[in-house]
Design an enzyme around this catalytic site. Structure first.
Site, short mmCIF file in Angstrom:
data_model
loop_
_atom_site.label_atom_id
_atom_site.label_comp_id
_atom_site.label_asym_id
_atom_site.label_seq_id
_atom_site.Cartn_x
_atom_site.Cartn_y
_atom_site.Cartn_z
N ASP A 61 0.85 -1.19 0.00
CA ASP A 61 0.00 0.00 0.00
C ASP A 61 0.89 1.25 0.00
OD1 ASP A 61 -1.75 2.10 0.84
OD2 ASP A 61 -3.08 0.60 1.72
N SER A 87 -9.92 6.12 -8.01
CA SER A 87 -10.11 6.79 -9.29
C SER A 87 -11.57 7.06 -9.69
CB SER A 87 -9.45 5.96 -10.40
OG SER A 87 -10.15 4.74 -10.58
N THR A 102 -5.17 7.93 -0.03
CA THR A 102 -4.37 7.30 -1.09
C THR A 102 -3.78 8.33 -2.03
OG1 THR A 102 -5.50 5.18 -1.02
CG2 THR A 102 -4.53 5.81 -3.13
N THR A 132 -5.05 13.60 -14.05
CA THR A 132 -6.29 13.67 -14.81
C THR A 132 -6.61 15.10 -15.24
OG1 THR A 132 -8.69 13.49 -14.51
CG2 THR A 132 -7.43 13.75 -12.53
N ASP A 133 -7.41 15.23 -16.29
CA ASP A 133 -7.87 16.56 -16.71
C ASP A 133 -8.89 17.13 -15.73
OD1 ASP A 133 -10.03 14.89 -17.31
OD2 ASP A 133 -10.33 15.66 -19.34
N GLU A 134 -9.41 16.27 -14.82
CA GLU A 134 -10.48 16.75 -13.92
C GLU A 134 -9.97 17.79 -12.93
OE1 GLU A 134 -13.23 13.70 -12.63
OE2 GLU A 134 -12.70 12.44 -14.33
N TYR A 157 -12.56 13.51 -5.67
CA TYR A 157 -11.54 12.84 -6.51
C TYR A 157 -10.62 13.85 -7.16
CZ TYR A 157 -9.51 10.75 -10.74
OH TYR A 157 -8.64 10.38 -11.74
N SER A 158 -11.22 14.83 -7.87
CA SER A 158 -10.36 15.76 -8.61
C SER A 158 -9.57 16.66 -7.66
CB SER A 158 -11.16 16.57 -9.63
OG SER A 158 -12.24 17.22 -9.04
N ALA A 159 -10.15 16.98 -6.50
CA ALA A 159 -9.42 17.80 -5.52
C ALA A 159 -8.21 17.03 -4.99
CB ALA A 159 -10.34 18.21 -4.37
N LYS A 161 -6.56 14.64 -6.60
CA LYS A 161 -5.56 14.53 -7.67
C LYS A 161 -4.85 15.89 -7.84
CE LYS A 161 -4.65 11.53 -10.05
NZ LYS A 161 -3.73 10.35 -9.95
P1 NAD Z 1 -8.02 2.04 -11.37
O1 NAD Z 1 -8.95 2.41 -10.27
O2 NAD Z 1 -8.49 1.11 -12.45
O3 NAD Z 1 -6.70 1.40 -10.77
C1 NAD Z 1 -6.05 1.93 -9.64
C2 NAD Z 1 -5.03 0.90 -9.16
O4 NAD Z 1 -4.37 1.45 -8.02
C3 NAD Z 1 -5.67 -0.42 -8.71
O5 NAD Z 1 -4.93 -1.52 -9.22
C4 NAD Z 1 -5.60 -0.35 -7.19
O6 NAD Z 1 -5.47 -1.65 -6.57
C5 NAD Z 1 -4.33 0.47 -6.98
N1 NAD Z 1 -4.36 1.18 -5.69
C6 NAD Z 1 -5.37 1.93 -5.18
N2 NAD Z 1 -5.03 2.38 -3.95
C7 NAD Z 1 -3.76 1.93 -3.71
C8 NAD Z 1 -2.86 2.08 -2.62
N3 NAD Z 1 -3.21 2.77 -1.53
N4 NAD Z 1 -1.65 1.50 -2.71
C9 NAD Z 1 -1.29 0.79 -3.82
N5 NAD Z 1 -2.13 0.60 -4.86
C10 NAD Z 1 -3.35 1.17 -4.80
O7 NAD Z 1 -7.54 3.43 -11.98
P2 NAD Z 1 -7.22 3.83 -13.49
O8 NAD Z 1 -8.46 4.25 -14.16
O9 NAD Z 1 -6.34 2.78 -14.09
O10 NAD Z 1 -6.35 5.15 -13.24
C11 NAD Z 1 -4.94 5.08 -13.03
C12 NAD Z 1 -4.40 6.47 -12.82
O11 NAD Z 1 -4.68 7.27 -13.96
C13 NAD Z 1 -5.00 7.21 -11.63
O12 NAD Z 1 -3.99 7.94 -11.00
C14 NAD Z 1 -6.04 8.13 -12.25
O13 NAD Z 1 -6.22 9.29 -11.47
C15 NAD Z 1 -5.37 8.45 -13.58
N6 NAD Z 1 -6.31 8.76 -14.69
C16 NAD Z 1 -7.35 7.94 -14.98
C17 NAD Z 1 -8.19 8.24 -16.05
C18 NAD Z 1 -9.33 7.33 -16.45
O14 NAD Z 1 -10.12 7.70 -17.33
N7 NAD Z 1 -9.47 6.16 -15.88
C19 NAD Z 1 -7.96 9.40 -16.81
C20 NAD Z 1 -6.88 10.22 -16.46
C21 NAD Z 1 -6.06 9.89 -15.41
P1 TYD Z 2 -17.25 8.13 -15.41
O1 TYD Z 2 -16.96 6.97 -16.32
O2 TYD Z 2 -17.60 7.86 -13.98
O3 TYD Z 2 -16.00 9.13 -15.54
P2 TYD Z 2 -15.81 10.65 -14.96
O4 TYD Z 2 -16.86 10.94 -13.97
O5 TYD Z 2 -14.46 10.56 -14.34
O6 TYD Z 2 -15.88 11.53 -16.17
O7 TYD Z 2 -18.46 8.97 -16.05
C1 TYD Z 2 -18.39 9.49 -17.37
C2 TYD Z 2 -19.63 10.32 -17.59
O8 TYD Z 2 -20.77 9.44 -17.57
C3 TYD Z 2 -19.90 11.34 -16.48
O9 TYD Z 2 -20.46 12.52 -17.05
C4 TYD Z 2 -20.91 10.66 -15.58
C5 TYD Z 2 -21.71 9.81 -16.55
N1 TYD Z 2 -22.26 8.55 -15.99
C6 TYD Z 2 -23.63 8.29 -16.14
O10 TYD Z 2 -24.40 9.06 -16.74
N2 TYD Z 2 -24.10 7.12 -15.60
C7 TYD Z 2 -23.31 6.23 -14.94
O11 TYD Z 2 -23.81 5.19 -14.45
C8 TYD Z 2 -21.90 6.52 -14.82
C9 TYD Z 2 -20.98 5.58 -14.09
C10 TYD Z 2 -21.43 7.70 -15.36
#
Ligand code: NAD
Ligand code: TYD
Length: 350
Positions: A61, A87, A102, A132-134, A157-159, A161
């Site tokens: 962790d 995330s 985390t 993230t762009d958020e 989440y975004s705060a 990050k």
């Molecule tokens: P995810 O939730 O699929 O995976 C996160 C991974 O981190 C998991 O394998 C989890 O077990 C591990 N993890 C969580 N807490 C942990 C801890 N305390 N110690 C060790 N491991 C831990 O996330 P994702 O969608 O693959 O995103 C990965 C990264 O990319 C994140 O930092 C996220 O903010 C960033 N990101 C994601 C997106 C997206 O659309 N998914 C877009 C832009 C940036």
């Molecule tokens: P999500 O995949 O949770 O990504 P993020 O919130 O990080 O952008 O959601 C993408 C978009 O879809 C967001 O505007 C929220 C919307 N959404 C729904 O309308 N219904 C759902 O069940 C989920 C999970 C997301």
């Protein structure tokens, strides 16, 4: 050149694609995948590389300071690619403290361990923070996020990050720690946990369950195929400039409702269902609190400086993604049932 690279969060969605790319493309690098295997971490995502000679899995962790200190001392990582995070925005609304712990504290513990290991001896060292762009908050109807857009996060989440990005920059300024940050738009593709929009809706369509659209469905996101994100991370890691930020996006904005309709059309075809069948599952539900209206990335910097651009169109990427989920129904079923959590026990503790 040989390097020891710590990739955090490698059992998650994006991390597993990054780990696979680095293990396969760089046999000289030793790749250490550190993951706590939370609900979002699934080692079944990496069965194809788990016996590679240059791959090691570490279960731990990032918020466990003693453990992190000990692995940095033992393995002397040259570089860190940090993806581990909580995330999902909806989960951050119900449990914001887990996100602070985390995403903020965990990132600081990694930064501290890296700083204490190398002191001022920074030659060929790099801390790559994946964000993230958020962090930029929400756009109105027009405009794009650039690397100089002010941070204005709206969800826990975004705060969290945004805060982690600030700490990475602060370690750069204060201690000279070499870093790069990339801020990416919404990813989609194989192995995404079915709580996020696209895999959730694919699973619901397969099972004839309703598709819960938040609010009026007019929220806009900029979607990027996950392999294109992994390729961008590889480029930024190798060619990005120290202390720089790179925005990564798909040049691909979709209102949720239009995306969902496209998904329904593709799913009907692939499942051999009557046209319009899946669309009937759309159900408008209560909106997410603090829901950001629109995200859209200006990715011209990474395009001009590093020559990156997405390799697939959204229609192609979505089609490949649906095909992956349809050929890996068992992967989805094991997640929905929780059975995937047994994999670690069987693989690593017997
Ligand atoms: P995810 O939730 O699929 O995976 C996160 C991974 O981190 C998991 O394998 C989890 O077990 C591990 N993890 C969580 N807490 C942990 C801890 N305390 N110690 C060790 N491991 C831990 O996330 P994702 O969608 O693959 O995103 C990965 C990264 O990319 C994140 O930092 C996220 O903010 C960033 N990101 C994601 C997106 C997206 O659309 N998914 C877009 C832009 C940036
Ligand atoms: P999500 O995949 O949770 O990504 P993020 O919130 O990080 O952008 O959601 C993408 C978009 O879809 C967001 O505007 C929220 C919307 N959404 C729904 O309308 N219904 C759902 O069940 C989920 C999970 C997301």
């Amino acid at each position: 050149m040989s390097k020891k690279i710590l990739i955090t969060g490698g059992a998650g969605f994006i991390g597993s694609h990054v780990v696979r790319l680095f293990v396969n493309n760089y046999p000289n690098y030793q790749i250490f995948n550190l993951d706590a295997l939370t609900y979002a971490g699934n080692l079944e995502n990496l069965t194809d590389v788990e016996s590679s000679a240059n791959y090691t899995f570490l279960k731990g962790d990032i918020t466990d300071e003693d453990y992190i200190k000990s692995i940095f001392e033992t393995h002397q990582f040259d570089n860190v690619i940090h993806l581990a995070a909580e995330s999902h925005v909806d989960r951050s609304i119900t449990d914001p403290l887990a996100f602070a712990k985390t995403n903020i504290l965990g990132t600081m513990i990694l930064l501290n361990a890296f700083k204490n290991l190398w002191q001022d001896n920074w030659q060929d060292k790099l801390f790559y923070h994946v964000s993230t762009d958020e962090v930029y908050g929400t756009l109105g109807e027009t405009g794009l996020f650039t690397e100089s857009t002010s941070y204005d996060p709206n969800s826990p989440y975004s705060a969290s990050k945004a805060s982690s990005d600030h700490f990475v920059r602060a370690y750069g300024e204060t201690y000279g720690l070499p870093y790069v940050i990339s801020n990416c738009s919404n990813n989609y593709g194989a192995n995404q946990f079915p709580e996020k929009l696209i895999p959730l809706f694919i699973n619901n369509i397969i099972n004839n369950k309703s598709l819960p659209v938040y609010g009026d469905g007019k929220y806009t996101r900029d979607w990027l195929y996950v392999l294109d994100h992994a390729i961008a991370i590889d480029l930024v890691f190798h060619k990005g400039k120290n202390e720089e930020t790179y925005n990564i996006g798909g040049f691909n904005e979709w209102q949720n409702i239009d995306l969902i309709k496209l998904l329904c059309v593709q799913m009907d075809k692939k499942l051999g269902r009557k046209e319009g069948e899946s669309e009937k599952l759309i159900t408008y539900v209560k909106d997410r609190p603090g829901h950001d209206l629109r995200y859209a990335i200006d990715a011209s910097k990474i395009n001009k400086e590093l020559g990156w651009r997405p390799s697939v169109t959204f229609e192609q990427g979505l089609s490949k993604t649906i095909d992956w989920y349809l050929s890996n129904i068992e992967w989805m079923e094991r997640i929905v049932s929780g059975a995937y959590e047994d994999y670690y026990q069987n693989q690593y503790t017997k």
